[in-house]
Design a protein around this motif. Structure first.
Motif, short mmCIF file in Angstrom:
data_model
loop_
_atom_site.label_atom_id
_atom_site.label_comp_id
_atom_site.label_asym_id
_atom_site.label_seq_id
_atom_site.Cartn_x
_atom_site.Cartn_y
_atom_site.Cartn_z
N PRO A 20 -14.97 -6.90 23.92
CA PRO A 20 -14.87 -6.79 25.12
C PRO A 20 -14.74 -5.45 25.99
CG PRO A 20 -13.47 -8.54 24.17
CD PRO A 20 -14.08 -7.57 23.26
N VAL A 54 -18.01 -7.66 18.12
CA VAL A 54 -17.43 -8.23 19.68
C VAL A 54 -16.25 -7.20 20.11
CG1 VAL A 54 -15.99 -10.03 20.58
CG2 VAL A 54 -17.60 -10.73 18.72
N THR A 98 -9.35 -13.16 25.12
CA THR A 98 -10.30 -12.43 25.66
C THR A 98 -11.47 -12.27 24.46
OG1 THR A 98 -9.16 -11.53 27.54
CG2 THR A 98 -11.30 -10.26 26.90
N GLU A 122 -15.37 -13.78 24.37
CA GLU A 122 -16.61 -12.76 24.11
C GLU A 122 -17.53 -13.38 22.90
OE1 GLU A 122 -18.87 -9.31 25.29
OE2 GLU A 122 -17.36 -10.31 26.48
#
Length: 135
Positions: free
Chosen positions: A8, A6, A63, A67
């Motif tokens: 972002p 992950v 955030t 995601e």
């Protein structure tokens, strides 16, 4: 089942140093979130105060979790690293943590440290979460 990285696009790119913002274990649904700090994309601290940096780190944490298909409500554990004596920063940190996690009440460890990723970084927050729709 494997894992999922992950990263972002709006956050610091950890690829050059071999890290991801989070890694999801697809079998268990656990989301392991790297320490989040109040950096912009060029690794510059955005806020001068401990409370401001705590808000920025939690913003980045949210955030990363989004995601990964999770949210702050899915956080099981937080580790909060603070530059200097932890007790000296509690009055600034506790209201920020309470605003974002009062209903969630994750397991929490606070740790005072001598240094963090940059000289201007005052706080770093890492987390363990679990995907909401995972058994």
């Amino acid at each position: 089942m494997g894992t999922k990285l992950v990263n972002p696009p709006g956050l610091y790119d950890g690829a050059p140093v071999g890290m991801s913002q989070a890694k999801v274990d697809l079998a268990s649904g656990f989301v392991f979130v790297s320490g989040q700090v109040d950096w912009d994309r060029e690794s510059r601290v955005r806020h001068a105060t401990l409370a401001g940096q705590a808000e920025g780190a939690i913003e980045h944490l949210a955030t990363v979790l989004k995601e990964a298909d999770a949210s702050l409500e899915d956080v099981l554990q937080l580790r909060v690293y603070v530059r200097g004596e932890l007790a000296d920063g509690m009055s600034q940190i506790v209201p920020v943590l309470a605003r974002h996690f009062a209903a969630v009440r994750p397991a929490l460890t606070g740790i005072g440290v001598a240094s963090l990723a940059s000289r201007d970084t005052l706080i770093e927050i890492e987390a363990l979460a679990k995907l909401p729709e995972h058994p």
